[in-house]
Design an enzyme around this catalytic site. Structure first.
Site, PDB file in Angstrom:
ATOM      1  N   GLY A  12     159.637  -2.340  73.539  1.00 41.71           N
ATOM      2  CA  GLY A  12     160.339  -1.918  74.756  1.00 41.71           C
ATOM      3  C   GLY A  12     161.618  -1.132  74.522  1.00 41.71           C
ATOM      4  N   ASN A  14     161.895   2.071  74.603  1.00 34.88           N
ATOM      5  CA  ASN A  14     161.942   3.128  75.628  1.00 34.88           C
ATOM      6  C   ASN A  14     162.351   2.558  76.984  1.00 34.88           C
ATOM      7  OD1 ASN A  14     161.068   5.945  74.670  1.00 34.88           O
ATOM      8  ND2 ASN A  14     159.649   4.564  73.623  1.00 34.88           N
ATOM      9  N   ARG A  66     136.682  -6.608  82.117  1.00 36.98           N
ATOM     10  CA  ARG A  66     137.624  -5.492  82.280  1.00 36.98           C
ATOM     11  C   ARG A  66     137.912  -5.200  83.757  1.00 36.98           C
ATOM     12  NH1 ARG A  66     140.956  -4.219  78.216  1.00 36.98           N
ATOM     13  NH2 ARG A  66     141.729  -2.124  78.450  1.00 36.98           N
ATOM     14  N   HIS A 110     154.638   9.946  74.585  1.00 36.74           N
ATOM     15  CA  HIS A 110     153.777   9.956  73.391  1.00 36.74           C
ATOM     16  C   HIS A 110     154.597  10.440  72.194  1.00 36.74           C
ATOM     17  CE1 HIS A 110     150.097   9.998  71.103  1.00 36.74           C
ATOM     18  NE2 HIS A 110     150.497  11.159  70.599  1.00 36.74           N
ATOM     19  N   GLY A 149     142.123  12.058  81.231  1.00 33.10           N
ATOM     20  CA  GLY A 149     141.916  12.134  79.783  1.00 33.10           C
ATOM     21  C   GLY A 149     142.948  11.305  79.021  1.00 33.10           C
ATOM     22  N   ASP A 151     146.040  11.574  76.861  1.00 31.71           N
ATOM     23  CA  ASP A 151     147.137  12.487  76.483  1.00 31.71           C
ATOM     24  C   ASP A 151     146.867  13.937  76.875  1.00 31.71           C
ATOM     25  OD1 ASP A 151     148.379  10.260  75.276  1.00 31.71           O
ATOM     26  OD2 ASP A 151     147.421  10.660  73.347  1.00 31.71           O
TER      27      ASP A 151
HETATM   28  C1  GAR Z   1     156.692   4.508  71.305  1.00 33.22           C
HETATM   29  O1  GAR Z   1     156.875   5.188  70.109  1.00 33.22           O
HETATM   30  C2  GAR Z   1     155.766   5.277  72.219  1.00 33.22           C
HETATM   31  O2  GAR Z   1     155.940   6.665  72.137  1.00 33.22           O
HETATM   32  C3  GAR Z   1     154.434   4.878  71.685  1.00 33.22           C
HETATM   33  O3  GAR Z   1     154.556   3.486  71.444  1.00 33.22           O
HETATM   34  C4  GAR Z   1     155.913   3.207  71.080  1.00 33.22           C
HETATM   35  C5  GAR Z   1     156.430   2.078  71.953  1.00 33.22           C
HETATM   36  O4  GAR Z   1     157.703   1.687  71.532  1.00 33.22           O
HETATM   37  N1  GAR Z   1     153.375   5.160  72.613  1.00 33.22           N
HETATM   38  C6  GAR Z   1     152.176   5.607  72.230  1.00 33.22           C
HETATM   39  O5  GAR Z   1     151.845   5.743  71.081  1.00 33.22           O
HETATM   40  C7  GAR Z   1     151.229   5.929  73.378  1.00 33.22           C
HETATM   41  N2  GAR Z   1     150.099   6.673  72.928  1.00 33.22           N
HETATM   42  P1  GAR Z   1     158.655   0.830  72.459  1.00 33.22           P
HETATM   43  O6  GAR Z   1     157.845  -0.370  72.961  1.00 33.22           O
HETATM   44  O7  GAR Z   1     159.772   0.408  71.553  1.00 33.22           O
HETATM   45  O8  GAR Z   1     159.131   1.698  73.602  1.00 33.22           O
END
Ligand code: GAR
Length: 208
Positions: A12, A14, A66, A110, A149, A151
């Protein structure tokens, strides 16, 4: 005020960057209405709790199939009545019904410069392992709208980050987070919250 729901699976950071940017006032007109995790152990849920934000776990393991999981996920999202859904390290495929119901209202961060190192199987550390394997000198991060899709949705923001010769996947992941993800995700939310984003024919204009 834009009501934001953040979907997470892990650390988390981000989510934290978004919380901090709202607190600091660099993201305006937005509030985090709730955080949803598919993983009960996600540290992101702790971060939400510490900031008095409602956190809910919807785990696929709690459902027989699911469809039932997707139904519960959708119900939980709808319960927060969000204007925007932010996928911040959410490692679950989003139900089609949700994508259709929230067109151009779901964004994803991403950890690469799309269309490089993205699509099915490219998530988290794996993205950086592939970038190192390929020997790219520049990588980065992308915020994009989510479509059907993986990404493939319209790109809002990207930021490039240098790959250093001594990098391993973890050091590269950290630099991409620090220099790109934690900046462009809040910036995208701010832009959406302040009506600075136009989408025309799959191309996104973000005004300053
Ligand atoms: C981040 O690097 C994000 O960009 C990536 O997962 C991580 C989560 O980190 N997402 C992907 O790869 C999606 N395809 P966080 O939980 O510390 O934010």
């Amino acid at each position: 005020m834009l009501r934001v729901v953040v979907c997470v699976s892990g650390g988390g950071t981000n989510l934290q960057a978004l919380i901090d940017s709202i607190d600091a006032g660099s993201v305006t007109n937005a509030e985090i209405a709730g955080v949803i995790s598919n993983n009960p152990g996600a540290y992101a849920l702790e971060r939400a709790k510490k900031h008095g934000i409602a956190g809910v776990c919807v785990s696929p393991k709690s459902y027989d199939n699911r469809e039932q999981f997707y139904e519960a996920l959708l119900d939980t999202v709808e319960g927060f009545a969000p204007d925007l859904i932010v996928l911040a390290g959410f490692l679950v495929t989003i139900p089609k019904q949700m994508i259709a119901g929230y067109k151009n209202r779901i964004i994803n961060i991403h950890p690469s410069l799309i269309p490089s190192f993205c699509g099915v199987g490219y998530y988290g550390l794996k993205v950086h392992e592939k970038a190192l394997e390929r020997g790219v000198k520049i990588t980065g991060a992308t915020v994009h709208f989510v479509d059907e899709g993986t990404d493939t949705g319209p790109i809002l923001l990207q930021k490039a980050v240098e790959v250093l010769p001594e990098d391993d996947a973890k050091t590269l992941q950290r630099r991409v987070m620090e220099q790109a993800e934690w900046l462009i995700l809040p910036k995208a939310v701010h832009a959406i919250a302040n009506g600075l984003v136009d989408v025309t024919d799959g191309r996104v204009l973000v005004r300053e």
